[in-house]
Write a protein that holds these residues in place. Structure first.
Motif, PDB file in Angstrom:
ATOM      1  N   GLU A  70      34.962  46.675  28.782  1.00  0.00           N
ATOM      2  CA  GLU A  70      34.215  47.550  29.682  1.00  0.00           C
ATOM      3  C   GLU A  70      33.898  46.823  30.987  1.00  0.00           C
ATOM      4  O   GLU A  70      33.967  47.409  32.070  1.00  0.00           O
ATOM      5  N   GLU A  71      33.557  45.551  30.895  1.00  0.00           N
ATOM      6  CA  GLU A  71      33.259  44.765  32.085  1.00  0.00           C
ATOM      7  C   GLU A  71      34.501  44.665  32.967  1.00  0.00           C
ATOM      8  O   GLU A  71      34.429  44.811  34.184  1.00  0.00           O
ATOM      9  N   LEU A  72      35.640  44.418  32.352  1.00  0.00           N
ATOM     10  CA  LEU A  72      36.888  44.330  33.090  1.00  0.00           C
ATOM     11  C   LEU A  72      37.205  45.653  33.784  1.00  0.00           C
ATOM     12  O   LEU A  72      37.603  45.684  34.948  1.00  0.00           O
ATOM     13  N   GLN A  73      37.005  46.763  33.076  1.00  0.00           N
ATOM     14  CA  GLN A  73      37.230  48.088  33.654  1.00  0.00           C
ATOM     15  C   GLN A  73      36.319  48.308  34.866  1.00  0.00           C
ATOM     16  O   GLN A  73      36.744  48.846  35.888  1.00  0.00           O
ATOM     17  N   CYS A  74      35.068  47.870  34.732  1.00  0.00           N
ATOM     18  CA  CYS A  74      34.109  48.028  35.841  1.00  0.00           C
ATOM     19  C   CYS A  74      34.566  47.217  37.062  1.00  0.00           C
ATOM     20  O   CYS A  74      34.474  47.685  38.208  1.00  0.00           O
ATOM     21  N   LYS A  75      35.050  46.001  36.825  1.00  0.00           N
ATOM     22  CA  LYS A  75      35.501  45.155  37.930  1.00  0.00           C
ATOM     23  C   LYS A  75      36.749  45.743  38.593  1.00  0.00           C
ATOM     24  O   LYS A  75      36.898  45.678  39.811  1.00  0.00           O
ATOM     25  N   ILE A  76      37.603  46.340  37.776  1.00  0.00           N
ATOM     26  CA  ILE A  76      38.828  46.942  38.321  1.00  0.00           C
ATOM     27  C   ILE A  76      38.496  48.149  39.183  1.00  0.00           C
ATOM     28  O   ILE A  76      39.065  48.343  40.252  1.00  0.00           O
ATOM     29  N   THR A  77      37.554  48.966  38.693  1.00  0.00           N
ATOM     30  CA  THR A  77      37.231  50.191  39.414  1.00  0.00           C
ATOM     31  C   THR A  77      36.288  49.934  40.593  1.00  0.00           C
ATOM     32  O   THR A  77      36.146  50.784  41.459  1.00  0.00           O
ATOM     33  N   ALA A  78      35.678  48.759  40.660  1.00  0.00           N
ATOM     34  CA  ALA A  78      34.717  48.490  41.749  1.00  0.00           C
ATOM     35  C   ALA A  78      35.378  48.075  43.017  1.00  0.00           C
ATOM     36  O   ALA A  78      36.410  47.791  43.310  1.00  0.00           O
TER      37      ALA A  78
END
Length: 70
Positions: free
Chosen positions: A62-70
Protein backbone atom coordinates in the motif's frame (compact mmCIF):
# COMPACT_ATOMS: atom_id res chain seq x y z
CA UNK A 1 19.13 -51.65 70.89
CA UNK A 2 20.99 -50.93 67.63
CA UNK A 3 18.70 -53.14 65.57
CA UNK A 4 15.63 -51.37 66.96
CA UNK A 5 17.12 -47.96 66.13
CA UNK A 6 17.94 -49.11 62.63
CA UNK A 7 14.37 -50.38 62.14
CA UNK A 8 12.93 -47.13 63.47
CA UNK A 9 15.20 -45.15 61.15
CA UNK A 10 14.16 -47.36 58.26
CA UNK A 11 10.48 -46.79 59.09
CA UNK A 12 11.00 -43.03 59.20
CA UNK A 13 12.91 -43.14 55.92
CA UNK A 14 10.13 -45.21 54.32
CA UNK A 15 7.55 -42.61 55.31
CA UNK A 16 9.77 -39.82 54.01
CA UNK A 17 10.28 -41.73 50.76
CA UNK A 18 6.55 -42.15 50.23
CA UNK A 19 6.03 -38.43 50.85
CA UNK A 20 8.80 -37.60 48.40
CA UNK A 21 7.28 -39.93 45.79
CA UNK A 22 3.89 -38.23 46.09
CA UNK A 23 5.53 -34.83 45.79
CA UNK A 24 7.49 -35.96 42.73
CA UNK A 25 4.29 -37.15 41.05
CA UNK A 26 2.59 -33.82 41.83
CA UNK A 27 5.57 -31.82 40.58
CA UNK A 28 5.65 -33.87 37.37
CA UNK A 29 1.93 -33.23 36.83
CA UNK A 30 2.43 -29.49 37.32
CA UNK A 31 5.44 -29.52 35.01
CA UNK A 32 3.43 -31.29 32.31
CA UNK A 33 0.68 -28.69 32.66
CA UNK A 34 3.19 -25.84 32.37
CA UNK A 35 4.72 -27.43 29.28
CA UNK A 36 1.27 -27.71 27.72
CA UNK A 37 0.59 -24.03 28.41
CA UNK A 38 3.97 -23.07 26.96
CA UNK A 39 3.29 -25.10 23.82
CA UNK A 40 -0.08 -23.40 23.39
CA UNK A 41 1.47 -19.96 23.89
CA UNK A 42 4.20 -20.72 21.37
CA UNK A 43 1.60 -21.85 18.85
CA UNK A 44 -0.40 -18.64 19.39
CA UNK A 45 2.76 -16.51 19.14
CA UNK A 46 3.66 -18.19 15.84
CA UNK A 47 0.18 -17.56 14.51
CA UNK A 48 0.35 -13.91 15.53
CA UNK A 49 3.81 -13.55 14.02
CA UNK A 50 2.51 -14.89 10.72
CA UNK A 51 -0.44 -12.49 10.83
CA UNK A 52 1.88 -9.55 11.52
CA UNK A 53 4.06 -10.60 8.60
CA UNK A 54 1.06 -10.65 6.27
CA UNK A 55 -0.05 -7.22 7.48
CA UNK A 56 3.49 -5.88 7.09
CA UNK A 57 3.63 -7.02 3.47
CA UNK A 58 0.21 -5.55 2.76
CA UNK A 59 1.26 -2.24 4.30
CA UNK A 60 4.46 -2.18 2.23
CA UNK A 61 2.46 -2.75 -0.95
CA UNK A 62 0.00 0.00 0.00
CA UNK A 63 2.87 2.36 0.80
CA UNK A 64 4.45 1.64 -2.57
CA UNK A 65 1.12 2.28 -4.33
CA UNK A 66 0.81 5.60 -2.48
CA UNK A 67 4.32 6.65 -3.55
CA UNK A 68 3.60 5.67 -7.15
CA UNK A 69 0.35 7.59 -7.28
CA UNK A 70 1.76 10.66 -5.48
Amino acid sequence: IKIREIRENADVMSVELETAKRQAVEFQRECDQFLEVIAQQQKEASRQQKTVGVHREKTKKEELQCKITA
